[in-house]
Design a protein around this motif. Structure first.
Motif, PDB file in Angstrom:
ATOM      1  N   ALA A 163       0.835  -1.203   0.000  1.00 55.45           N
ATOM      2  CA  ALA A 163       0.000   0.000   0.000  1.00 55.45           C
ATOM      3  C   ALA A 163       0.871   1.255   0.000  1.00 55.45           C
ATOM      4  CB  ALA A 163      -0.915  -0.004   1.222  1.00 55.45           C
ATOM      5  N   ILE A 164       0.294   2.355  -0.478  1.00 54.81           N
ATOM      6  CA  ILE A 164       0.999   3.632  -0.481  1.00 54.81           C
ATOM      7  C   ILE A 164       1.013   4.157   0.949  1.00 54.81           C
ATOM      8  CG2 ILE A 164       1.022   5.984  -1.356  1.00 54.81           C
ATOM      9  CD1 ILE A 164      -0.437   4.928  -3.832  1.00 54.81           C
ATOM     10  N   ASN A 165       2.159   4.011   1.592  1.00 54.29           N
ATOM     11  CA  ASN A 165       2.364   4.539   2.940  1.00 54.29           C
ATOM     12  C   ASN A 165       3.850   4.773   3.129  1.00 54.29           C
ATOM     13  OD1 ASN A 165       3.646   2.095   3.730  1.00 54.29           O
ATOM     14  ND2 ASN A 165       1.645   1.188   4.130  1.00 54.29           N
ATOM     15  N   ARG A 166       4.240   5.287   4.246  1.00 52.81           N
ATOM     16  CA  ARG A 166       5.643   5.600   4.487  1.00 52.81           C
ATOM     17  C   ARG A 166       6.381   4.501   5.246  1.00 52.81           C
ATOM     18  NH1 ARG A 166       6.885   8.278   0.494  1.00 52.81           N
ATOM     19  NH2 ARG A 166       5.816  10.230   0.251  1.00 52.81           N
ATOM     20  N   GLU A 167       5.759   3.356   5.453  1.00 57.34           N
ATOM     21  CA  GLU A 167       6.459   2.228   6.042  1.00 57.34           C
ATOM     22  C   GLU A 167       7.359   1.621   4.977  1.00 57.34           C
ATOM     23  OE1 GLU A 167       3.847  -0.541   7.930  1.00 57.34           O
ATOM     24  OE2 GLU A 167       2.660   1.071   8.830  1.00 57.34           O
ATOM     25  N   LYS A 168       8.637   1.534   5.288  1.00 60.71           N
ATOM     26  CA  LYS A 168       9.614   1.099   4.303  1.00 60.71           C
ATOM     27  C   LYS A 168       9.661  -0.420   4.197  1.00 60.71           C
ATOM     28  CE  LYS A 168      13.278   3.574   3.519  1.00 60.71           C
ATOM     29  NZ  LYS A 168      14.589   4.220   3.555  1.00 60.71           N
ATOM     30  N   LEU A 169       9.682  -0.896   2.968  1.00 61.90           N
ATOM     31  CA  LEU A 169       9.912  -2.310   2.671  1.00 61.90           C
ATOM     32  C   LEU A 169      11.399  -2.442   2.357  1.00 61.90           C
ATOM     33  CD1 LEU A 169       9.020  -5.208   1.993  1.00 61.90           C
ATOM     34  CD2 LEU A 169       8.495  -4.397  -0.316  1.00 61.90           C
ATOM     35  N   ILE A 170      12.114  -3.254   3.136  1.00 63.65           N
ATOM     36  CA  ILE A 170      13.561  -3.370   2.981  1.00 63.65           C
ATOM     37  C   ILE A 170      13.926  -4.785   2.539  1.00 63.65           C
ATOM     38  CG2 ILE A 170      15.791  -3.254   4.156  1.00 63.65           C
ATOM     39  CD1 ILE A 170      14.529  -1.210   6.069  1.00 63.65           C
ATOM     40  N   PHE A 171      14.674  -4.855   1.433  1.00 59.95           N
ATOM     41  CA  PHE A 171      15.294  -6.101   1.002  1.00 59.95           C
ATOM     42  C   PHE A 171      16.741  -6.021   1.485  1.00 59.95           C
ATOM     43  CE2 PHE A 171      11.846  -5.547  -1.974  1.00 59.95           C
ATOM     44  CZ  PHE A 171      11.372  -6.839  -2.174  1.00 59.95           C
ATOM     45  N   ALA A 172      17.096  -6.800   2.494  1.00 58.12           N
ATOM     46  CA  ALA A 172      18.445  -6.759   3.056  1.00 58.12           C
ATOM     47  C   ALA A 172      19.101  -8.110   2.845  1.00 58.12           C
ATOM     48  CB  ALA A 172      18.401  -6.421   4.532  1.00 58.12           C
ATOM     49  N   GLY A 173      20.346  -8.078   2.432  1.00 54.36           N
ATOM     50  CA  GLY A 173      21.050  -9.329   2.196  1.00 54.36           C
ATOM     51  C   GLY A 173      22.478  -9.238   2.643  1.00 54.36           C
ATOM     52  N   ALA A 174      22.872 -10.135   3.498  1.00 56.18           N
ATOM     53  CA  ALA A 174      24.272 -10.222   3.885  1.00 56.18           C
ATOM     54  C   ALA A 174      24.933 -11.164   2.884  1.00 56.18           C
ATOM     55  CB  ALA A 174      24.399 -10.735   5.305  1.00 56.18           C
ATOM     56  N   ASN A 175      25.412 -10.598   1.809  1.00 48.21           N
ATOM     57  CA  ASN A 175      26.023 -11.344   0.705  1.00 48.21           C
ATOM     58  C   ASN A 175      25.027 -12.223  -0.043  1.00 48.21           C
ATOM     59  OD1 ASN A 175      28.611 -10.284   1.210  1.00 48.21           O
ATOM     60  ND2 ASN A 175      28.862 -11.748   2.881  1.00 48.21           N
ATOM     61  N   GLY A 176      23.742 -11.995   0.122  1.00 51.08           N
ATOM     62  CA  GLY A 176      22.726 -12.727  -0.617  1.00 51.08           C
ATOM     63  C   GLY A 176      22.198 -11.887  -1.757  1.00 51.08           C
TER      64      GLY A 176
END
Length: 187
Positions: A11-24
């Motif tokens: 949804a359009i909001n200010r909550e951030k979706l984070i894709f984080a990868g430690a070498n992935g």
């Protein structure tokens, strides 16, 4: 990923979706977009942090299609063999690429008719066929055919084989400073 695209329904909001990868990371084995929106008008506030985004089909793989994605940040990522990081038939809004290693691929890293905030800082961009920004494509709409706030600062940019650094049209503010450019056009 082969034969598919990852779909994001946020949804359009200010909550951030984070894709984080430690070498992935994510590898796309065929042409097309890595990510698409689904079920919403726009997807906003996404960050790719320390993620590898790789393509084995360098001439036809793109990460995002805009204007479907707004306020996107790539931070400390490895981006390899991509045609476009962001591809748009109209405009792009608030795309940030910070401290990434971007190698290989063809096409322009960012392709679109207009930009509302494109920020490249502290990246290494090398061994591509074309320049990294094209700011004008054929479109009937003139509303989006301008650029606001393009900053290209503190980058190492080298090894482009066919095109120049940038093609910019109708720009309100552009700052290209403190970059190292080398070996940008081979004959």
């Amino acid at each position: 990923i082969t034969g598919h695209t990852l779909k994001i329904n946020k949804a359009i909001n200010r909550e951030k979706l984070i894709f984080a990868g430690a070498n992935g990371g994510i590898r796309k084995n065929d042409e097309g977009f890595m990510f698409e929106k689904t079920g919403v008008a726009y997807v906003t506030d996404i960050e790719f942090r320390d993620v590898s985004l790789l393509s084995v089909t360098p001439s036809k793989t793109n990460i995002l299609k805009s204007p479907d994605f707004i306020n996107v940040t790539f931070s400390k990522c490895k981006i390899e063999n991509m045609n476009h990081i962001v591809d748009s038939d109209t405009y792009m809004q608030n795309i940030r690429v910070n401290e990434c290693l971007i190698t290989g691929g063809s096409g322009d890293l960012f392709r679109g008719a207009g930009f509302y905030g494109l920020f490249l800082k502290g990246n290494t961009i090398e061994h591509r066929t074309n320049g990294f920004v094209i700011n004008q494509i054929d479109t009937e709409s003139t509303e989006y055919n301008k650029a606001f706030f393009i900053d290209v600062v503190d980058n190492l940019i080298e090894g482009f084989t066919d095109g120049g650094i940038a093609q910019l049209y109708r720009v309100n503010k552009v700052n290209i400073s403190n970059n190292y450019f080398h070996d940008l056009l081979h004959q």
